[in-house]
Design a protein around this motif. Sequence first.
Motif, PDB file in Angstrom:
ATOM      1  N   GLY A  67      27.167  81.664 -11.808  1.00 62.69           N
ATOM      2  CA  GLY A  67      27.666  82.947 -11.327  1.00 62.69           C
ATOM      3  C   GLY A  67      29.117  82.917 -10.882  1.00 62.69           C
ATOM      4  N   ASN A  70      32.205  85.932 -14.575  1.00 63.08           N
ATOM      5  CA  ASN A  70      31.419  87.055 -15.095  1.00 63.08           C
ATOM      6  C   ASN A  70      31.416  87.038 -16.625  1.00 63.08           C
ATOM      7  OD1 ASN A  70      33.671  88.531 -16.117  1.00 63.08           O
ATOM      8  ND2 ASN A  70      34.015  89.472 -14.130  1.00 63.08           N
ATOM      9  N   GLN A  71      30.553  87.823 -17.201  1.00 62.39           N
ATOM     10  CA  GLN A  71      30.318  87.797 -18.642  1.00 62.39           C
ATOM     11  C   GLN A  71      31.571  88.158 -19.443  1.00 62.39           C
ATOM     12  OE1 GLN A  71      27.251  86.775 -19.966  1.00 62.39           O
ATOM     13  NE2 GLN A  71      28.425  86.678 -21.853  1.00 62.39           N
TER      14      GLN A  71
END
Length: 112
Positions: A67, A70-71
């Motif tokens: 995490g 981010n994507q």
Amino acid sequence: MRLSAFLAASLTATALASCNAPRQSQPAVEPPQQSAAPLSFQMPEGSGCSGAVSRYKAVIENDLSMGHVNQSVYGQIQGEISEAAAACSSGQDTKAISLVRASKARHGYPGG
């Protein structure tokens, strides 16, 4: 002249007294909730551009799973890694390593 001598002595005494004042304790730093990498994480080995590309890819995938990335940033970095991997596989070692370093620097990773 007596007033200024008295004032100087008074200020010196105040300054010295503040040096001996008890220090306020700092709040304890809480340990992080998660480590930077799971204990099972193994950095890929290898030399040259293929090793550099493999290690960077492993770090980015780990950061995504933890995490820390981010994507959308992950997708951008994956594109940059793909470009470096293509340069590496076509024999352009210096260019590939340069692309990895530039990507690391752009995204705040050490060794950039």
